[in-house]
Scaffold this motif. Sequence first.
Motif, PDB file in Angstrom:
ATOM      1  N   THR A   1      43.997  30.215  21.536  1.00 36.50           N
ATOM      2  CA  THR A   1      44.678  29.850  22.787  1.00 36.50           C
ATOM      3  C   THR A   1      43.726  29.536  23.942  1.00 36.50           C
ATOM      4  O   THR A   1      44.111  29.638  25.095  1.00 36.50           O
ATOM      5  N   LYS A   2      42.517  29.134  23.649  1.00 42.08           N
ATOM      6  CA  LYS A   2      41.582  28.767  24.717  1.00 42.08           C
ATOM      7  C   LYS A   2      42.032  27.491  25.432  1.00 42.08           C
ATOM      8  O   LYS A   2      41.645  27.253  26.565  1.00 42.08           O
ATOM      9  N   TRP A   3      42.872  26.693  24.764  1.00 40.66           N
ATOM     10  CA  TRP A   3      43.380  25.467  25.382  1.00 40.66           C
ATOM     11  C   TRP A   3      44.151  25.749  26.669  1.00 40.66           C
ATOM     12  O   TRP A   3      44.191  24.919  27.569  1.00 40.66           O
ATOM     13  N   GLN A   4      44.750  26.940  26.793  1.00 34.05           N
ATOM     14  CA  GLN A   4      45.558  27.257  27.964  1.00 34.05           C
ATOM     15  C   GLN A   4      44.740  27.415  29.245  1.00 34.05           C
ATOM     16  O   GLN A   4      45.306  27.418  30.328  1.00 34.05           O
ATOM     17  N   GLU A   5      43.442  27.531  29.126  1.00 35.38           N
ATOM     18  CA  GLU A   5      42.603  27.619  30.323  1.00 35.38           C
ATOM     19  C   GLU A   5      42.601  26.308  31.101  1.00 35.38           C
ATOM     20  O   GLU A   5      42.469  26.300  32.316  1.00 35.38           O
ATOM     21  N   GLU A   6      42.772  25.184  30.401  1.00 35.05           N
ATOM     22  CA  GLU A   6      42.698  23.873  31.038  1.00 35.05           C
ATOM     23  C   GLU A   6      43.947  23.010  30.821  1.00 35.05           C
ATOM     24  O   GLU A   6      44.180  22.055  31.550  1.00 35.05           O
ATOM     25  N   TYR A   7      44.760  23.350  29.815  1.00 33.53           N
ATOM     26  CA  TYR A   7      45.903  22.517  29.439  1.00 33.53           C
ATOM     27  C   TYR A   7      47.212  23.302  29.541  1.00 33.53           C
ATOM     28  O   TYR A   7      47.219  24.530  29.453  1.00 33.53           O
ATOM     29  N   ASP A   8      48.317  22.546  29.676  1.00 31.95           N
ATOM     30  CA  ASP A   8      49.651  23.144  29.727  1.00 31.95           C
ATOM     31  C   ASP A   8      50.320  23.146  28.355  1.00 31.95           C
ATOM     32  O   ASP A   8      51.163  23.995  28.070  1.00 31.95           O
ATOM     33  N   THR A   9      49.967  22.181  27.530  1.00 31.46           N
ATOM     34  CA  THR A   9      50.606  21.968  26.233  1.00 31.46           C
ATOM     35  C   THR A   9      49.542  21.640  25.199  1.00 31.46           C
ATOM     36  O   THR A   9      48.592  20.921  25.485  1.00 31.46           O
ATOM     37  N   CYS A  10      49.751  22.156  23.988  1.00 34.08           N
ATOM     38  CA  CYS A  10      48.903  21.787  22.859  1.00 34.08           C
ATOM     39  C   CYS A  10      49.804  21.114  21.831  1.00 34.08           C
ATOM     40  O   CYS A  10      50.798  21.700  21.392  1.00 34.08           O
ATOM     41  N   TYR A  11      49.484  19.869  21.493  1.00 31.55           N
ATOM     42  CA  TYR A  11      50.296  19.056  20.594  1.00 31.55           C
ATOM     43  C   TYR A  11      49.551  18.864  19.286  1.00 31.55           C
ATOM     44  O   TYR A  11      48.445  18.334  19.267  1.00 31.55           O
ATOM     45  N   MET A  12      50.174  19.308  18.173  1.00 35.66           N
ATOM     46  CA  MET A  12      49.547  19.184  16.861  1.00 35.66           C
ATOM     47  C   MET A  12      50.129  17.989  16.118  1.00 35.66           C
ATOM     48  O   MET A  12      51.328  17.931  15.871  1.00 35.66           O
ATOM     49  N   ILE A  13      49.259  17.053  15.774  1.00 34.32           N
ATOM     50  CA  ILE A  13      49.653  15.868  15.020  1.00 34.32           C
ATOM     51  C   ILE A  13      49.528  16.197  13.536  1.00 34.32           C
ATOM     52  O   ILE A  13      48.445  16.497  13.041  1.00 34.32           O
ATOM     53  N   HIS A  14      50.645  16.178  12.854  1.00 34.36           N
ATOM     54  CA  HIS A  14      50.723  16.513  11.433  1.00 34.36           C
ATOM     55  C   HIS A  14      50.558  15.238  10.601  1.00 34.36           C
ATOM     56  O   HIS A  14      50.857  14.153  11.079  1.00 34.36           O
ATOM     57  N   GLU A  15      50.115  15.376   9.368  1.00 25.05           N
ATOM     58  CA  GLU A  15      49.997  14.226   8.473  1.00 25.05           C
ATOM     59  C   GLU A  15      51.354  13.553   8.282  1.00 25.05           C
ATOM     60  O   GLU A  15      51.456  12.345   8.123  1.00 25.05           O
ATOM     61  N   ASN A  16      52.413  14.357   8.287  1.00 23.97           N
ATOM     62  CA  ASN A  16      53.789  13.861   8.194  1.00 23.97           C
ATOM     63  C   ASN A  16      54.355  13.886   9.618  1.00 23.97           C
ATOM     64  O   ASN A  16      54.593  14.959  10.163  1.00 23.97           O
ATOM     65  N   PRO A  17      54.567  12.731  10.247  1.00 27.08           N
ATOM     66  CA  PRO A  17      54.982  12.683  11.658  1.00 27.08           C
ATOM     67  C   PRO A  17      56.255  13.478  11.973  1.00 27.08           C
ATOM     68  O   PRO A  17      56.436  13.904  13.105  1.00 27.08           O
ATOM     69  N   THR A  18      57.109  13.698  10.980  1.00 26.33           N
ATOM     70  CA  THR A  18      58.325  14.481  11.246  1.00 26.33           C
ATOM     71  C   THR A  18      58.001  15.963  11.398  1.00 26.33           C
ATOM     72  O   THR A  18      58.869  16.741  11.786  1.00 26.33           O
ATOM     73  N   ARG A  19      56.768  16.364  11.110  1.00 22.12           N
ATOM     74  CA  ARG A  19      56.369  17.773  11.200  1.00 22.12           C
ATOM     75  C   ARG A  19      55.475  18.066  12.405  1.00 22.12           C
ATOM     76  O   ARG A  19      54.973  19.176  12.559  1.00 22.12           O
ATOM     77  N   ASP A  20      55.248  17.070  13.275  1.00 22.06           N
ATOM     78  CA  ASP A  20      54.486  17.318  14.504  1.00 22.06           C
ATOM     79  C   ASP A  20      55.127  18.480  15.259  1.00 22.06           C
ATOM     80  O   ASP A  20      56.346  18.668  15.204  1.00 22.06           O
ATOM     81  N   GLU A  21      54.336  19.250  15.965  1.00 26.58           N
ATOM     82  CA  GLU A  21      54.874  20.322  16.800  1.00 26.58           C
ATOM     83  C   GLU A  21      53.965  20.536  17.997  1.00 26.58           C
ATOM     84  O   GLU A  21      52.844  20.053  18.028  1.00 26.58           O
TER      85      GLU A  21
END
Length: 151
Positions: free
Chosen positions: A89-109
């Motif tokens: 969760t170090k991303w929260q120091e600078e970002y509001d959202t973390c977006y994970m791009i999945h190999e299958n686009p319907t599984r992005d979260e």
Amino acid sequence: HYIGFHTTQPEFAVSIAHGNFKPSAKGWLGRGVYFARSVQGTVGKHRSAGGAWVIAEIRMGKVYEIQRTKIDEKHPDFDRKEYDFVHYTKWQEEYDTCYMIHENPTRDEFAIKDAEKQIVKWVMVVDKEFDRKVELYGMDTEYNSTRCWCI
């Protein structure tokens, strides 16, 4: 702004409805409130048995994007530095959202840092098998006079 979908169990839906959208303590993207891009994309997330869904308009803010392959320890593209940044969760120091791009686009979260500040508006759907009020109040029936306003 983005529309996100979150699956939960009906008993947890009551708590969420009262403003207690608690972040997950862990997951692919570390601590945060997790959303998928569709209801179907929520299936199997966070070991939830389902029965209730939150559909929310989310103020994404500053977004950190990550390929799932970079944080999957079993994948050849695994990157320890990226994994630590996201998973701990170090991303929260600078970002509001973390977006994970999945190999299958319907599984992005994605995970958001602050539900109270980032969720603009939401609606909750509970399967009628878990809430008799849906049927009792006729909320399972559409009428020609029903107006639907989209976000």
